[in-house]
Write a protein that holds these residues in place. Structure first.
Motif, mmCIF file in Angstrom:
data_model
loop_
_atom_site.group_PDB
_atom_site.id
_atom_site.type_symbol
_atom_site.label_atom_id
_atom_site.label_comp_id
_atom_site.label_asym_id
_atom_site.label_seq_id
_atom_site.Cartn_x
_atom_site.Cartn_y
_atom_site.Cartn_z
ATOM 1 N N ASP A 37 0.386 -1.657 -0.129
ATOM 2 C CA ASP A 37 -0.002 0.123 0.162
ATOM 3 C C ASP A 37 1.215 1.200 -0.220
ATOM 4 O O ASP A 37 0.548 1.886 -0.714
ATOM 5 N N LEU A 38 2.098 0.943 0.508
ATOM 6 C CA LEU A 38 2.503 2.337 0.885
ATOM 7 C C LEU A 38 3.692 2.590 -0.721
ATOM 8 O O LEU A 38 3.475 4.088 -0.899
ATOM 9 N N TRP A 39 3.961 1.920 -1.109
ATOM 10 C CA TRP A 39 4.393 1.413 -2.457
ATOM 11 C C TRP A 39 3.408 2.118 -3.078
ATOM 12 O O TRP A 39 3.742 3.277 -3.712
ATOM 13 N N LYS A 40 2.061 0.970 -3.375
ATOM 14 C CA LYS A 40 1.238 1.822 -4.586
ATOM 15 C C LYS A 40 1.212 3.214 -3.866
ATOM 16 O O LYS A 40 1.439 4.128 -5.725
ATOM 17 N N SER A 41 1.410 4.092 -3.275
ATOM 18 C CA SER A 41 0.290 5.138 -2.506
ATOM 19 C C SER A 41 1.505 6.170 -3.519
ATOM 20 O O SER A 41 1.039 7.537 -3.942
ATOM 21 N N GLN A 42 2.743 5.773 -3.014
ATOM 22 C CA GLN A 42 4.253 6.611 -3.466
ATOM 23 C C GLN A 42 4.357 6.483 -4.950
ATOM 24 O O GLN A 42 5.393 7.463 -5.574
ATOM 25 N N GLY A 43 3.645 6.125 -5.820
ATOM 26 C CA GLY A 43 3.968 5.528 -7.172
ATOM 27 C C GLY A 43 5.970 4.892 -7.170
ATOM 28 O O GLY A 43 5.990 4.988 -8.739
ATOM 29 N N MET A 44 5.802 4.059 -6.407
ATOM 30 C CA MET A 44 7.316 3.891 -6.468
ATOM 31 C C MET A 44 7.579 3.112 -7.430
ATOM 32 O O MET A 44 6.673 2.027 -8.020
ATOM 33 N N HIS A 45 8.337 2.807 -8.325
ATOM 34 C CA HIS A 45 8.603 1.209 -9.319
ATOM 35 C C HIS A 45 7.778 0.973 -9.964
ATOM 36 O O HIS A 45 8.048 0.184 -10.448
ATOM 37 N N LYS A 46 6.580 1.899 -10.382
ATOM 38 C CA LYS A 46 5.260 1.506 -11.334
ATOM 39 C C LYS A 46 5.686 1.557 -12.691
ATOM 40 O O LYS A 46 5.109 0.414 -13.614
ATOM 41 N N ASP A 47 7.007 1.900 -12.854
ATOM 42 C CA ASP A 47 7.254 1.025 -14.148
ATOM 43 C C ASP A 47 7.709 -0.643 -14.232
ATOM 44 O O ASP A 47 8.152 -1.121 -15.016
ATOM 45 N N PHE A 48 8.083 -1.235 -12.888
ATOM 46 C CA PHE A 48 8.286 -2.710 -12.907
ATOM 47 C C PHE A 48 7.355 -3.537 -12.212
ATOM 48 O O PHE A 48 7.093 -4.487 -12.030
ATOM 49 N N ILE A 49 6.077 -3.018 -10.971
ATOM 50 C CA ILE A 49 5.292 -3.457 -10.594
ATOM 51 C C ILE A 49 3.869 -2.961 -11.108
ATOM 52 O O ILE A 49 3.725 -2.071 -11.125
ATOM 53 N N ASN A 50 3.333 -4.457 -11.369
ATOM 54 C CA ASN A 50 1.607 -4.304 -11.778
ATOM 55 C C ASN A 50 1.520 -4.712 -10.231
ATOM 56 O O ASN A 50 0.942 -5.337 -10.312
ATOM 57 N N TYR A 51 0.845 -3.252 -9.906
ATOM 58 C CA TYR A 51 0.515 -3.004 -8.684
ATOM 59 C C TYR A 51 -1.118 -3.678 -8.451
ATOM 60 O O TYR A 51 -1.670 -4.954 -7.622
ATOM 61 N N ASP A 52 -1.764 -3.627 -9.854
ATOM 62 C CA ASP A 52 -3.477 -4.131 -9.973
ATOM 63 C C ASP A 52 -3.196 -5.768 -10.106
ATOM 64 O O ASP A 52 -3.903 -6.413 -9.409
#
Ligand code: GLY
Ligand code: MN
Length: 464
Positions: free
Chosen positions: A403-418
């Motif tokens: 949740d923390l990383w998702k809320s901060q948009g951390m590494h969104k080029d490498f992680i498929n949060y959905d």
């Protein structure tokens, strides 16, 4: 205890490596629980044990290099102690068993240290982690009790690390004995694992195995359905069908050498497809390290290689994306594996951690990192024959971290949060074995490997 010549040789080598001054090595004192008469179970300090071998509380070893003298300081027990605890050999008898001829009551230690200081001798000591010893050290050498780390002798630390890092044949025998007990602990946990059984029950049984066959368990067992909690201690909660049980536990042999293994067992007896996907990734990383660890290779590269394999597998099931190399370089995989690949192991389960990880696991060539995840790697330097390392990759789904990383948009080029969402309640998988670096590669410590391949685990737990 080993033969007295082993302790004599170890002290002789230490003297040669340090070269000058006086070395002060504290044994541990009894540590009271809520009152002095109810102490925690005694465990000798590992450096004292390595050089002076005796397991009694209240001893201090001194190696006066300049005057070529060795001492053990300690007070003989009195009749009251004998009434309550039985007869214990005198300090001079204990000292003779490890080849030390000079002994004296503890009160005389200060006199010897003061005399050495007056002669201008360097007093070498290692960092202390126990407060009573910090105070004792402060009284002897005149530093603040909290300065034992910053004022410790780097020369002594480096000499001890050099010696303890490379395990000798008699130590490997002990490590194998610890592994044998670890095998019984883990296979028992695998067999007991079932819906309705509590985590604490299984942890109690396996810690009992360690206590009855060796000296003790090597650390508080980590045993939980919440494998995503790195050091998740067992609870009285009954285990649930469909989840995984992560068990990270080990034993100390009679001479206090450790084992440290982790296994993950499906509580219903069969892994689901989702669990197989994650488990296979960890298994591949674990096996790759065993195939590739050898003298001259940097442990940092073993860590990064394991992270690449985990990233590749997470990409294959859609949880990660992008270039693997870039993902690992940027630390994106650390949302799933926020710890290091493994640590040295020996007389301490995190061997020599008390001496300072920068001296134990790093050197001029390989320095510790501050990057999230990589900052937990306890060793990075090149491997040598005789090193014993834990190989323990893992994948975890830590809801608060996601949740923390998702809320901060951390590494969104490498992680498929959905795609990570359906894994929120997964828990975690870690597989851990202890490996001895040989002249040409490495081997798992112990004669028997605790079952860990997916089909092997399912078959093993199904067997009567
Ligand atoms: N086995 C526990 C740890 O390595 O931290
Ligand atoms: Mn470990």
């Amino acid at each position: 205890m080993f033969a007295k010549e082993i302790y004599q040789q170890r002290r002789a080598e230490l003297k040669k490596k340090v070269g000058e001054g006086l070395i002060l090595l504290f044994g541990n004192n009894d540590a009271p629980n809520n009152y002095a008469g109810n102490p925690y179970r005694f465990r000798q300090d590992s450096c004292f044990l390595y050089y002076f071998g005796q397991k009694r509380e209240g001893l201090v070893g001194v190696i006066d290099i300049d005057n070529d003298q060795e001492y053990i300081f300690g007070d003989d027990i009195d009749i009251d102690d004998i009434i309550w605890f039985g007869y214990v050999p005198s300090v001079s008898e204990l000292a003779a068993e490890v080849g030390v001829t000079n002994t004296a009551p503890m009160a005389q230690l200060k006199t010897v240290i003061d005399a050495a200081k007056n002669k201008g001798q360097t007093i070498h000591f290692v960092p202390q982690c126990r407060h009573d010893l910090m105070i004792q050290l402060a009284d002897l050498v005149g530093i603040h009790p909290l300065q034992s780390k910053e004022k410790a002798s780097v020369k002594l630390i480096k000499a001890i690390v050099d010696m303890r890092a490379v395990k000798k044949p008699e130590e490997i025998v002990e490590l194998k004995a610890a592994a044998e007990i670890g095998y019984k602990m883990h296979t028992t946990a695998q067999k007991l694992c079932a819906p309705g059984v509590t985590e604490k029950y299984i942890a109690g049984v396996i810690e009992g195995i360690a206590m009855s066959l060796g000296d003790r368990y090597a650390f508080q067992s980590i045993l939980s359905m919440h494998g995503e909690i790195q050091h998740g201690f067992p609870s009285h909660t009954p285990m649930e069908a469909g989840r995984l049980m992560l068990c990270d536990a080990g034993a100390e042999s009679k001479e206090n050498y450790c084992s440290d293994n982790t296994r993950v067992t499906p509580i219903s007896g069969k892994f689901t497809q989702q669990q197989r996907d994650i488990y296979s990734a960890v298994e591949a990383a674990h096996d790759w390290v065993i195939e590739n660890a050898k003298p001259g290779v940097k442990w940092l590269d073993m860590h990064l290689g394991a992270c690449r394999i985990i990233t590749e597998h997470l990409k294959a099931i859609g949880l990660m994306k992008g270039d693997t190399e870039e993902a690992v370089r940027s630390g994106a995989h650390a949302m799933f594996m926020p710890h290091g690949l493994g640590h040295m192991m020996g007389l301490d389960v995190h061997d020599m951690e008390g001496l300072g990880q920068n001296y134990v696991g790093f050197d001029e060539e390989v320095q510790p990192s501050t990057q999230f995840g990589l900052n937990c790697l306890r060793c990075g330097r090149r491997l040598q024959p005789g090193f014993v390392m834990t190989d323990e990759p893992g994948i975890y789904f830590i809801p608060h971290l996601i949740d923390l990383w998702k809320s901060q948009g951390m590494h969104k080029d490498f992680i498929n949060y959905d795609a990570v969402e359906p894994f929120r309640n997964f828990g975690g998988v870690r597989l851990e074995d202890d490996i001895l670096i040989t002249d040409t590669g490495c081997q798992i410590v112990g004669d028997k490997v605790i079952p860990y391949h997916i089909d092997e685990v399912e078959e093993f737990i199904a067997k009567d």
